[in-house]
Write an enzyme that holds these catalytic residues in place. Sequence first.
Site, short mmCIF file in Angstrom:
data_model
loop_
_atom_site.label_atom_id
_atom_site.label_comp_id
_atom_site.label_asym_id
_atom_site.label_seq_id
_atom_site.Cartn_x
_atom_site.Cartn_y
_atom_site.Cartn_z
N ARG A 180 0.87 -1.20 0.00
CA ARG A 180 0.00 0.00 0.00
C ARG A 180 0.89 1.23 0.00
O ARG A 180 1.44 1.65 1.05
CB ARG A 180 -0.92 0.01 1.22
CG ARG A 180 -1.82 1.25 1.29
CD ARG A 180 -2.81 1.32 0.17
NE ARG A 180 -3.86 0.30 0.31
CZ ARG A 180 -4.74 0.04 -0.64
NH1 ARG A 180 -4.69 0.67 -1.78
NH2 ARG A 180 -5.66 -0.89 -0.45
N ARG A 182 1.13 -6.79 -10.11
CA ARG A 182 1.69 -6.20 -8.89
C ARG A 182 1.91 -7.23 -7.77
O ARG A 182 2.49 -6.90 -6.74
CB ARG A 182 0.84 -5.03 -8.41
CG ARG A 182 -0.60 -5.36 -8.05
CD ARG A 182 -1.33 -4.11 -7.59
NE ARG A 182 -2.76 -4.38 -7.37
CZ ARG A 182 -3.58 -3.55 -6.74
NH1 ARG A 182 -3.13 -2.39 -6.28
NH2 ARG A 182 -4.86 -3.85 -6.57
N HIS A 224 0.53 3.74 -10.58
CA HIS A 224 -0.41 4.23 -9.55
C HIS A 224 0.34 4.93 -8.41
O HIS A 224 0.36 4.46 -7.27
CB HIS A 224 -1.16 2.98 -9.03
CG HIS A 224 -2.40 3.25 -8.25
ND1 HIS A 224 -2.41 3.91 -7.05
CD2 HIS A 224 -3.68 2.90 -8.48
CE1 HIS A 224 -3.64 3.96 -6.58
NE2 HIS A 224 -4.43 3.37 -7.43
N ASP A 273 -12.14 10.56 -6.89
CA ASP A 273 -11.68 9.40 -7.67
C ASP A 273 -12.05 9.66 -9.12
O ASP A 273 -13.19 9.45 -9.53
CB ASP A 273 -12.37 8.13 -7.15
CG ASP A 273 -11.68 6.86 -7.66
OD1 ASP A 273 -11.96 5.79 -7.09
OD2 ASP A 273 -10.86 6.97 -8.59
N GLU A 330 -1.94 9.41 -10.95
CA GLU A 330 -1.50 8.21 -11.65
C GLU A 330 -1.39 8.47 -13.16
O GLU A 330 -2.33 8.95 -13.78
CB GLU A 330 -2.50 7.09 -11.39
CG GLU A 330 -2.75 6.86 -9.90
CD GLU A 330 -4.06 6.16 -9.62
OE1 GLU A 330 -4.70 6.47 -8.60
OE2 GLU A 330 -4.43 5.31 -10.41
#
Length: 279
Positions: A59, A85, A154, A197, A254
């Site tokens: 994270r 990832r 990201h 977002d 991002e």
Amino acid sequence: MISFKQFSNGFEYLEIKNEVSKAKIALQGAHIFEYSKIGEKPLLWLSEASEFKLGTAIRGGVPLCWPWFGVNKTDTNMPQHGFVRTMIWKLVEFTENDECSELTLLLSNSKETLVFWPYKFELRYKIKVADELTLELITKNCDVKAFSITQALHTYFNISNISDVFVSGLENKLYFDSLKQKSFMQDGNISFHKEVDRVYQDVNNPILLIDVDRTYTITNYGSSSFVVWNPWLEKSTKMSGMKSNSYESMLCIESANALDDFKTIEPNRVHGLKTTIKF
Ligand code: TA6
């Protein structure tokens, strides 16, 4: 200088250091989770609650979203943001001088990846650690048929406080609001007072993240979409690897190929998604 390191649980990462900067990159996900100029605060945010556990995405830092960004539209059971990832990448190239370290990590299709993505591919991720950070994810189609991808670098930025930063360079750009599931036009700079977002489209200019003590210039290549995300309090409380106050010190900007900015890659052709962060 490069060192191969591992945490007590065996989680492996690379430690990079030169005269002007340093970084740490996990082999899982080719995930850069620390980068700073020598003597300065980190550029990348890393959650205090992040796990360094195989199979769990770190994270913070710069998770790689590939070959889809967000939810897989054709199979919602697939992992969000693709599968690379949590795969183990291989260091295949490293060069350095006093002020710059450059490395390339590789991930190729395998029986594990074919479970998620029925194509042959080669991913090369080039990381340049210097007085600026440059990241480039290069996709090669090694199959006999074309495939289309969405993707993102990201990036979690380490900021002083979400209420004190703003983003400029996206004014008058159309964005898709993932929370409202509809599009809007950006009016002026972006400031933050609640969950955000958004996927900004048709962006072909550098953008600025303006903090009280730093201004970051983010320049993308091979991309015309930026994602801007802050979970705010309620989602911070619910998300894995986050603490309830995590939202205060992070902001994701991002570099992406998302929504209409998807890329179709023909056999034996490549596409590079690259970002340079200067400050
Ligand atoms: O890039 C923004 C976003 O898609 C948010 O919707 C949120 O889900 C975030 O990514 C983190 O996703 P993750 O799968 O890493 O928890």
